[in-house]
Design a protein around this motif. Structure first.
Motif, PDB file in Angstrom:
ATOM      1  N   LEU A  51       0.828  -1.206   0.000  1.00 48.49           N
ATOM      2  CA  LEU A  51       0.000   0.000   0.000  1.00 48.49           C
ATOM      3  C   LEU A  51       0.865   1.260   0.000  1.00 48.49           C
ATOM      4  O   LEU A  51       0.518   2.271  -0.631  1.00 48.49           O
ATOM      5  CB  LEU A  51      -0.936   0.003   1.215  1.00 48.49           C
ATOM      6  N   ARG A  52       1.988   1.187   0.711  1.00 49.74           N
ATOM      7  CA  ARG A  52       2.905   2.327   0.718  1.00 49.74           C
ATOM      8  C   ARG A  52       3.431   2.602  -0.690  1.00 49.74           C
ATOM      9  O   ARG A  52       3.490   3.755  -1.130  1.00 49.74           O
ATOM     10  CB  ARG A  52       4.076   2.044   1.661  1.00 49.74           C
ATOM     11  N   ARG A  53       3.794   1.551  -1.412  1.00 48.11           N
ATOM     12  CA  ARG A  53       4.293   1.700  -2.781  1.00 48.11           C
ATOM     13  C   ARG A  53       3.208   2.261  -3.705  1.00 48.11           C
ATOM     14  O   ARG A  53       3.478   3.134  -4.535  1.00 48.11           O
ATOM     15  CB  ARG A  53       4.772   0.338  -3.308  1.00 48.11           C
ATOM     16  N   LEU A  54       1.989   1.790  -3.534  1.00 46.85           N
ATOM     17  CA  LEU A  54       0.882   2.255  -4.371  1.00 46.85           C
ATOM     18  C   LEU A  54       0.536   3.713  -4.081  1.00 46.85           C
ATOM     19  O   LEU A  54       0.142   4.458  -4.978  1.00 46.85           O
ATOM     20  CB  LEU A  54      -0.340   1.362  -4.157  1.00 46.85           C
ATOM     21  N   GLU A  55       0.725   4.110  -2.830  1.00 46.59           N
ATOM     22  CA  GLU A  55       0.501   5.513  -2.477  1.00 46.59           C
ATOM     23  C   GLU A  55       1.567   6.396  -3.119  1.00 46.59           C
ATOM     24  O   GLU A  55       1.265   7.494  -3.618  1.00 46.59           O
ATOM     25  CB  GLU A  55       0.521   5.667  -0.955  1.00 46.59           C
ATOM     26  N   GLN A  56       2.805   5.923  -3.142  1.00 48.56           N
ATOM     27  CA  GLN A  56       3.887   6.667  -3.786  1.00 48.56           C
ATOM     28  C   GLN A  56       3.636   6.822  -5.286  1.00 48.56           C
ATOM     29  O   GLN A  56       4.005   7.826  -5.885  1.00 48.56           O
ATOM     30  CB  GLN A  56       5.227   5.962  -3.550  1.00 48.56           C
ATOM     31  N   GLU A  57       3.007   5.813  -5.885  1.00 53.72           N
ATOM     32  CA  GLU A  57       2.708   5.855  -7.315  1.00 53.72           C
ATOM     33  C   GLU A  57       1.532   6.767  -7.629  1.00 53.72           C
ATOM     34  O   GLU A  57       1.286   7.093  -8.789  1.00 53.72           O
ATOM     35  CB  GLU A  57       2.385   4.445  -7.843  1.00 53.72           C
ATOM     36  N   GLY A  58       0.785   7.139  -6.615  1.00 54.97           N
ATOM     37  CA  GLY A  58      -0.369   8.011  -6.849  1.00 54.97           C
ATOM     38  C   GLY A  58      -1.666   7.252  -7.072  1.00 54.97           C
ATOM     39  O   GLY A  58      -2.691   7.856  -7.387  1.00 54.97           O
ATOM     40  N   LEU A  59      -1.645   5.931  -6.907  1.00 51.32           N
ATOM     41  CA  LEU A  59      -2.868   5.148  -7.085  1.00 51.32           C
ATOM     42  C   LEU A  59      -3.717   5.122  -5.816  1.00 51.32           C
ATOM     43  O   LEU A  59      -4.922   4.871  -5.871  1.00 51.32           O
ATOM     44  CB  LEU A  59      -2.533   3.716  -7.507  1.00 51.32           C
ATOM     45  N   LEU A  60      -3.071   5.366  -4.673  1.00 49.33           N
ATOM     46  CA  LEU A  60      -3.786   5.479  -3.410  1.00 49.33           C
ATOM     47  C   LEU A  60      -3.516   6.840  -2.797  1.00 49.33           C
ATOM     48  O   LEU A  60      -2.487   7.462  -3.076  1.00 49.33           O
ATOM     49  CB  LEU A  60      -3.340   4.386  -2.429  1.00 49.33           C
ATOM     50  N   GLU A  61      -4.429   7.296  -1.966  1.00 49.72           N
ATOM     51  CA  GLU A  61      -4.212   8.543  -1.237  1.00 49.72           C
ATOM     52  C   GLU A  61      -4.607   8.340   0.214  1.00 49.72           C
ATOM     53  O   GLU A  61      -5.430   7.484   0.534  1.00 49.72           O
ATOM     54  CB  GLU A  61      -4.998   9.694  -1.875  1.00 49.72           C
ATOM     55  N   ASN A  62      -3.984   9.118   1.080  1.00 50.23           N
ATOM     56  CA  ASN A  62      -4.217   8.995   2.511  1.00 50.23           C
ATOM     57  C   ASN A  62      -5.027  10.203   2.992  1.00 50.23           C
ATOM     58  O   ASN A  62      -4.567  11.336   2.915  1.00 50.23           O
ATOM     59  CB  ASN A  62      -2.874   8.931   3.246  1.00 50.23           C
ATOM     60  N   LYS A  63      -6.234   9.951   3.460  1.00 50.64           N
ATOM     61  CA  LYS A  63      -7.105  11.002   3.956  1.00 50.64           C
ATOM     62  C   LYS A  63      -7.398  10.758   5.436  1.00 50.64           C
ATOM     63  O   LYS A  63      -8.080   9.797   5.793  1.00 50.64           O
ATOM     64  CB  LYS A  63      -8.420  11.039   3.163  1.00 50.64           C
ATOM     65  N   ASN A  64      -6.847  11.621   6.285  1.00 46.37           N
ATOM     66  CA  ASN A  64      -7.073  11.506   7.730  1.00 46.37           C
ATOM     67  C   ASN A  64      -6.722  10.116   8.254  1.00 46.37           C
ATOM     68  O   ASN A  64      -7.446   9.538   9.074  1.00 46.37           O
ATOM     69  CB  ASN A  64      -8.544  11.833   8.063  1.00 46.37           C
ATOM     70  N   GLY A  65      -5.599   9.589   7.753  1.00 41.71           N
ATOM     71  CA  GLY A  65      -5.132   8.303   8.225  1.00 41.71           C
ATOM     72  C   GLY A  65      -5.809   7.110   7.573  1.00 41.71           C
ATOM     73  O   GLY A  65      -5.484   5.961   7.885  1.00 41.71           O
ATOM     74  N   LYS A  67      -6.672   5.110   4.004  1.00 46.93           N
ATOM     75  CA  LYS A  67      -6.270   4.999   2.604  1.00 46.93           C
ATOM     76  C   LYS A  67      -7.482   4.716   1.728  1.00 46.93           C
ATOM     77  O   LYS A  67      -8.389   3.966   2.101  1.00 46.93           O
ATOM     78  CB  LYS A  67      -5.229   3.883   2.436  1.00 46.93           C
ATOM     79  N   ARG A  68      -7.472   5.332   0.549  1.00 49.19           N
ATOM     80  CA  ARG A  68      -8.533   5.068  -0.417  1.00 49.19           C
ATOM     81  C   ARG A  68      -7.947   5.145  -1.821  1.00 49.19           C
ATOM     82  O   ARG A  68      -6.876   5.727  -2.023  1.00 49.19           O
ATOM     83  CB  ARG A  68      -9.685   6.065  -0.261  1.00 49.19           C
ATOM     84  N   VAL A  69      -8.656   4.567  -2.770  1.00 53.62           N
ATOM     85  CA  VAL A  69      -8.211   4.626  -4.165  1.00 53.62           C
ATOM     86  C   VAL A  69      -8.279   6.080  -4.623  1.00 53.62           C
ATOM     87  O   VAL A  69      -9.287   6.765  -4.410  1.00 53.62           O
ATOM     88  CB  VAL A  69      -9.102   3.744  -5.061  1.00 53.62           C
ATOM     89  N   ALA A  70      -7.191   6.554  -5.210  1.00 50.85           N
ATOM     90  CA  ALA A  70      -7.115   7.960  -5.610  1.00 50.85           C
ATOM     91  C   ALA A  70      -8.176   8.298  -6.654  1.00 50.85           C
ATOM     92  O   ALA A  70      -8.477   7.507  -7.544  1.00 50.85           O
ATOM     93  CB  ALA A  70      -5.732   8.269  -6.177  1.00 50.85           C
ATOM     94  N   ILE A  71      -8.740   9.484  -6.505  1.00 50.70           N
ATOM     95  CA  ILE A  71      -9.695  10.005  -7.483  1.00 50.70           C
ATOM     96  C   ILE A  71      -8.946  10.978  -8.377  1.00 50.70           C
ATOM     97  O   ILE A  71      -8.398  11.983  -7.909  1.00 50.70           O
ATOM     98  CB  ILE A  71     -10.863  10.725  -6.778  1.00 50.70           C
ATOM     99  N   ILE A  72      -8.884  10.679  -9.667  1.00 52.07           N
ATOM    100  CA  ILE A  72      -8.176  11.546 -10.603  1.00 52.07           C
ATOM    101  C   ILE A  72      -9.142  12.580 -11.152  1.00 52.07           C
ATOM    102  O   ILE A  72     -10.118  12.247 -11.826  1.00 52.07           O
ATOM    103  CB  ILE A  72      -7.577  10.726 -11.770  1.00 52.07           C
ATOM    104  N   THR A  73      -8.896  13.844 -10.844  1.00 56.64           N
ATOM    105  CA  THR A  73      -9.756  14.925 -11.315  1.00 56.64           C
ATOM    106  C   THR A  73      -9.188  15.524 -12.604  1.00 56.64           C
ATOM    107  O   THR A  73      -8.057  15.233 -13.004  1.00 56.64           O
ATOM    108  CB  THR A  73      -9.850  16.034 -10.260  1.00 56.64           C
TER     109      THR A  73
END
Length: 225
Positions: A51-65, A67-73
């Motif tokens: 999950l840490r690697r996926l967050e670094q790639e931008g596929l996951l984001e951390n909101k208030n601790g 993790k969720r799948v990143a929303i691309i706007t």
């Protein structure tokens, strides 16, 4: 981590990443370590590293601790494509300035394959056709990074492309855009062979801006943002 732990982490990373890119885990969906651990049959430590690697790639984001799948706007896409223009345009320019006779020979072979595909596209598309295009497209871009001698640019663009993969799949599947894509890539090759760096940069810039506009129009049309 020992080799065994790293291998398990890689497995977890690959499986979760595929589920995100395949839309099994949808944008905005919460990702919970314990649930993933149970579903994948993998302990929480390698799941956490994946999950840490996926967050670094931008596929996951951390909101208030959490993790969720990143929303691309659309704003996110605009930033991604600005970087793609700058980096890929630079790579095209350097290729035109640095290419050797051996590189030119390879580019001519790529042009031949692309031209054959362009002709084949007139008769419709198939899964085999998409696979052929994917292979030659990958070969072309791999060659450009080698000619430009910039592996870091390759890595950065790879990461950016992963972030908008969900929209990119839809674009590639559109027949009219794919046929146009092939023609534009032939033009990239020709500009590099000619040694015209400015032309190569300009072609890549236009290609990327047009692609961005197409993606945005699709998002707006289908209310995907």
């Amino acid at each position: 981590m020992d080799d065994s732990s790293l291998k398990i982490c890689d497995i977890a990373y690959t499986r979760i990443r595929k589920k995100i890119l395949d839309f099994e885990y949808k944008p905005g969906e919460s990702i919970i370590e314990t649930t993933l651990s149970e579903n994948l049959g993998i302990s929480r430590t390698p799941i956490r590293e994946a999950l840490r690697r996926l967050e670094q790639e931008g596929l996951l984001e951390n909101k208030n601790g959490r993790k969720r799948v990143a929303i691309i706007t659309i704003s996110d896409l605009e930033q991604i494509f600005e970087l793609k223009i700058a980096i890929e345009g630079m790579v095209m320019k350097k290729c035109a300035e640095m290419r050797t006779e051996k590189d030119i020979a390879k580019l001519r072979k790529i042009i031949k394959t692309m031209t054959d595909l362009e002709i084949e596209s007139k008769h419709g598309f198939s899964k085999e056709f998409f696979n052929k295009w994917g292979e030659v497209n990958s070969s072309f871009h791999s060659l450009t990074y080698k000619i430009a001698n910039n592996a870091r640019a390759d890595a950065i663009i790879g990461n950016l492309n992963v972030q908008w993969h969900r929209w990119r799949v839809g674009i590639t599947a559109m027949e009219w855009r794919l046929e146009r894509n092939i023609r534009e890539h032939i033009q990239f090759c020709e500009a590099i062979i000619e040694g015209d760096g400015i032309k190569a940069f300009t072609l890549m810039e236009k290609h990327t801006r047009d692609l961005f506009n197409t993606v945005v129009n699709i998002i707006k049309t289908f209310s995907l943002d």
